[in-house]
Design a protein around this motif. Sequence first.
Motif, PDB file in Angstrom:
ATOM      1  N   ASP A   1     -87.869 -13.001 -98.453  1.00  0.00           N
ATOM      2  CA  ASP A   1     -88.629 -13.508 -97.305  1.00  0.00           C
ATOM      3  C   ASP A   1     -90.127 -13.518 -97.578  1.00  0.00           C
ATOM      4  N   THR A   2     -90.764 -14.547 -97.065  1.00  0.00           N
ATOM      5  CA  THR A   2     -92.224 -14.565 -96.970  1.00  0.00           C
ATOM      6  C   THR A   2     -92.573 -14.188 -95.537  1.00  0.00           C
ATOM      7  N   ILE A   3     -93.491 -13.237 -95.380  1.00  0.00           N
ATOM      8  CA  ILE A   3     -93.782 -12.636 -94.077  1.00  0.00           C
ATOM      9  C   ILE A   3     -95.269 -12.796 -93.786  1.00  0.00           C
ATOM     10  N   CYS A   4     -95.596 -13.297 -92.604  1.00  0.00           N
ATOM     11  CA  CYS A   4     -97.002 -13.568 -92.281  1.00  0.00           C
ATOM     12  C   CYS A   4     -97.386 -12.995 -90.927  1.00  0.00           C
ATOM     13  N   ASP A   5     -98.597 -12.441 -90.856  1.00  0.00           N
ATOM     14  CA  ASP A   5     -99.218 -12.021 -89.600  1.00  0.00           C
ATOM     15  C   ASP A   5    -100.594 -12.687 -89.531  1.00  0.00           C
ATOM     16  N   PRO A   6    -100.753 -13.709 -88.677  1.00  0.00           N
ATOM     17  CA  PRO A   6    -102.020 -14.445 -88.629  1.00  0.00           C
ATOM     18  C   PRO A   6    -103.132 -13.734 -87.868  1.00  0.00           C
ATOM     19  N   ALA A   7    -102.835 -12.566 -87.294  1.00  0.00           N
ATOM     20  CA  ALA A   7    -103.854 -11.747 -86.625  1.00  0.00           C
ATOM     21  C   ALA A   7    -103.573 -10.309 -87.041  1.00  0.00           C
ATOM     22  N   CYS A   8    -103.689 -10.030 -88.342  1.00  0.00           N
ATOM     23  CA  CYS A   8    -103.040  -8.854 -88.931  1.00  0.00           C
ATOM     24  C   CYS A   8    -103.736  -7.527 -88.687  1.00  0.00           C
ATOM     25  N   GLY A   9    -104.983  -7.528 -88.190  1.00  0.00           N
ATOM     26  CA  GLY A   9    -105.641  -6.246 -87.950  1.00  0.00           C
ATOM     27  C   GLY A   9    -105.655  -5.401 -89.209  1.00  0.00           C
ATOM     28  N   SER A  10    -105.235  -4.151 -89.098  1.00  0.00           N
ATOM     29  CA  SER A  10    -105.232  -3.249 -90.249  1.00  0.00           C
ATOM     30  C   SER A  10    -103.992  -3.421 -91.115  1.00  0.00           C
ATOM     31  N   GLY A  11    -103.100  -4.348 -90.751  1.00  0.00           N
ATOM     32  CA  GLY A  11    -101.955  -4.670 -91.596  1.00  0.00           C
ATOM     33  C   GLY A  11    -100.704  -3.861 -91.340  1.00  0.00           C
TER      34      GLY A  11
ATOM     35  N   LEU B   1     -96.177 -10.686 -98.625  1.00  0.00           N
ATOM     36  CA  LEU B   1     -96.913 -10.473 -97.381  1.00  0.00           C
ATOM     37  C   LEU B   1     -98.157 -11.346 -97.341  1.00  0.00           C
ATOM     38  N   TYR B   2     -98.357 -11.993 -96.195  1.00  0.00           N
ATOM     39  CA  TYR B   2     -99.518 -12.840 -95.994  1.00  0.00           C
ATOM     40  C   TYR B   2    -100.159 -12.492 -94.645  1.00  0.00           C
ATOM     41  N   GLY B   3    -101.473 -12.530 -94.593  1.00  0.00           N
ATOM     42  CA  GLY B   3    -102.147 -12.231 -93.338  1.00  0.00           C
ATOM     43  C   GLY B   3    -103.508 -12.876 -93.264  1.00  0.00           C
TER      44      GLY B   3
ATOM     45  N   ASP C   1     -99.058  -4.509-103.565  1.00  0.00           N
ATOM     46  CA  ASP C   1     -99.878  -5.380-104.407  1.00  0.00           C
ATOM     47  C   ASP C   1     -99.526  -6.852-104.235  1.00  0.00           C
ATOM     48  N   ASN C   2     -98.299  -7.145-103.770  1.00  0.00           N
ATOM     49  CA  ASN C   2     -97.868  -8.530-103.623  1.00  0.00           C
ATOM     50  C   ASN C   2     -98.238  -9.044-102.233  1.00  0.00           C
ATOM     51  N   HIS C   3     -99.521  -9.179-102.002  1.00  0.00           N
ATOM     52  CA  HIS C   3     -99.986  -9.625-100.688  1.00  0.00           C
ATOM     53  C   HIS C   3    -101.180 -10.556-100.831  1.00  0.00           C
ATOM     54  N   LYS C   4    -101.408 -11.323 -99.776  1.00  0.00           N
ATOM     55  CA  LYS C   4    -102.587 -12.166 -99.694  1.00  0.00           C
ATOM     56  C   LYS C   4    -103.100 -12.090 -98.264  1.00  0.00           C
ATOM     57  N   VAL C   5    -104.227 -11.429 -98.077  1.00  0.00           N
ATOM     58  CA  VAL C   5    -104.812 -11.275 -96.749  1.00  0.00           C
ATOM     59  C   VAL C   5    -106.178 -11.953 -96.743  1.00  0.00           C
ATOM     60  N   GLU C   6    -106.300 -12.980 -95.928  1.00  0.00           N
ATOM     61  CA  GLU C   6    -107.529 -13.773 -95.886  1.00  0.00           C
ATOM     62  C   GLU C   6    -108.422 -13.322 -94.732  1.00  0.00           C
ATOM     63  N   TRP C   7    -109.721 -13.588 -94.887  1.00  0.00           N
ATOM     64  CA  TRP C   7    -110.700 -13.255 -93.861  1.00  0.00           C
ATOM     65  C   TRP C   7    -111.157 -14.542 -93.187  1.00  0.00           C
TER      66      TRP C   7
ATOM     67  N   LEU D   1     -97.480  -5.931 -90.519  1.00  0.00           N
ATOM     68  CA  LEU D   1     -97.101  -6.684 -91.708  1.00  0.00           C
ATOM     69  C   LEU D   1     -96.378  -5.787 -92.722  1.00  0.00           C
ATOM     70  N   MET D   2     -96.952  -4.623 -92.981  1.00  0.00           N
ATOM     71  CA  MET D   2     -96.351  -3.712 -93.957  1.00  0.00           C
ATOM     72  C   MET D   2     -95.045  -3.113 -93.447  1.00  0.00           C
ATOM     73  N   LYS D   3     -94.952  -2.910 -92.138  1.00  0.00           N
ATOM     74  CA  LYS D   3     -93.708  -2.387 -91.572  1.00  0.00           C
ATOM     75  C   LYS D   3     -92.561  -3.358 -91.832  1.00  0.00           C
ATOM     76  N   CYS D   4     -92.828  -4.649 -91.706  1.00  0.00           N
ATOM     77  CA  CYS D   4     -91.800  -5.653 -92.000  1.00  0.00           C
ATOM     78  C   CYS D   4     -91.397  -5.599 -93.469  1.00  0.00           C
ATOM     79  N   GLY D   5     -92.381  -5.442 -94.342  1.00  0.00           N
ATOM     80  CA  GLY D   5     -92.066  -5.338 -95.766  1.00  0.00           C
ATOM     81  C   GLY D   5     -91.201  -4.132 -96.077  1.00  0.00           C
ATOM     82  N   ARG D   6     -91.526  -3.010 -95.437  1.00  0.00           N
ATOM     83  CA  ARG D   6     -90.771  -1.781 -95.711  1.00  0.00           C
ATOM     84  C   ARG D   6     -89.319  -1.902 -95.260  1.00  0.00           C
ATOM     85  N   LYS D   7     -89.043  -2.749 -94.265  1.00  0.00           N
ATOM     86  CA  LYS D   7     -87.661  -2.935 -93.818  1.00  0.00           C
ATOM     87  C   LYS D   7     -86.799  -3.550 -94.924  1.00  0.00           C
ATOM     88  N   VAL D   8     -87.400  -4.402 -95.759  1.00  0.00           N
ATOM     89  CA  VAL D   8     -86.651  -4.972 -96.887  1.00  0.00           C
ATOM     90  C   VAL D   8     -86.280  -3.861 -97.866  1.00  0.00           C
TER      91      VAL D   8
END
Length: 511
Positions: free
Chosen positions: A207-217, A238-240, A261-267, A220-227
Amino acid sequence: MTSINQDSINKALWAACDTFRGTISADTYKDFILAMLFLKYISDVWQDHYEAYQKEHGDEPALIEELMKQERFVLPKSASFYTLWEHRHEPGNGERIDQALHAIEEANGNKLKDAGKSVFQDISFNTDRLGEEKQKNTILRHLLEDFAKPELNLKPSRVGSLDVIGNAYEYLIKNFAASGGQKAGEFYTPPEVSELIAELLDPRPGDTICDPACGSGSLLMKCGRKVKEHHNSKNYELYGQEAIGSTWSLAKMNMFLHGEDNHKVEWGDTIRNPKLLDKNGNLMLFDIVTANPPFSLDKWGHDEAAHDKFSRFRRGIPPKTKGDYAFILHMIETLNPTTGRMGVVVPHGVLFRGSSEGKIRKQLIDENLLDAVIGLPEKLFYGTGIPAAILLFARDKQDDSVMFIDASRECKAGKNQNILIQDNIDKIVNTYRGGENVDKYAYVASLKEIQENDYNLNIPRYVDTFEEEEEIDLIAVRQQREQLKAQLAELEVEMAGYLEELGYDSLAGGV
């Protein structure tokens, strides 16, 4: 080396905040504390690994230096916490700490940067906010000494395999949100709510997982940990995106500390300037999109929405002073057309407000995208006591029904803050997955029923939680009343006798 528990680390970190209390506000000094935690942790990990190689290979500096190049990150010697600590009594603590953070950024490539913006760009220890130079130097000396205490020895050989650093980071963010009010709470979703949403969305390998208003993340990371938890896999991305610079920095540090490390979080501003784009400049599509966007955001970008080049607002333009549906529409547009599923936290007004929001809501329901509406208890979120709801959307729905769950009483009540406990989370998730009506708790509504309610999604319209009052037995009440009257008469006689013995005959007679 003795192990340490999470609670002792948390207490030591919170005590370190005393260095700043009374000088600057919590929503400001959180940046200093979190940045110092980051620096101390990577310094301890680096030192621990270096000592392990020394033990294995002996005094071979060249060999050890070569082996250390394989680490997840690079730590220049001048940037180590311990180098800063050794020079803490000298003038210039603020400047030295800033130089160390900059050196770490430069040594680690893009891991701590995004399009030229660095994680520590908005965090300066060499600031006048800490007072004149002498006072600032003293404050920062105390901070270095706080983090040098044995309780905050964060070497992996001491803290073991537990994610104590990630937990400590989450603990600090939570406490800053609780003590800092709405401003500090903007970037924080309570972990129990993140847990609930992640379980509901059921992330899977690939899965690719995105939070477009990710705050401190954290969500987003909780979803990743479920995998990892459910599938023993790290195969996810992870994308944010986050609009506030200092909060974006938190998300990047948080990802780094959790080993994501496999994430992309934009500002940047997701509505005005979405940055998660594919090679053709179109919005990227994701298997899971989830967010806890700011409630009813004013000045969200209404004026630009009519000319949005991504056509995100073709179903309607949300009202100027309430941006809830702006985020919802953006998220809908970024869903994978076959596998996409989405969970978003919203204020209850989203469920029933009319005008342009009503038209948008009708369109989403008619397109058969809405899957469930889950009402949450009040006082779950920092900075607001109002109850919220979770809206679940899915691209692969099997029918046109919508499940409504009234979980407004599913919480452990606190004095100022309510929390979801595991039993509450399990009940909500199991009810959703079961897909059946539950008396006074859940109801599966057909599209026709929703249409008959004018597309109003207010939960009480579908879930009847009314409790009938117990029927009063009037005959039993009358008998009880007669008994009480008889007992009262006996007491009156008994009292008159006592008064007569005490010589109050006339008073007794008067009574």
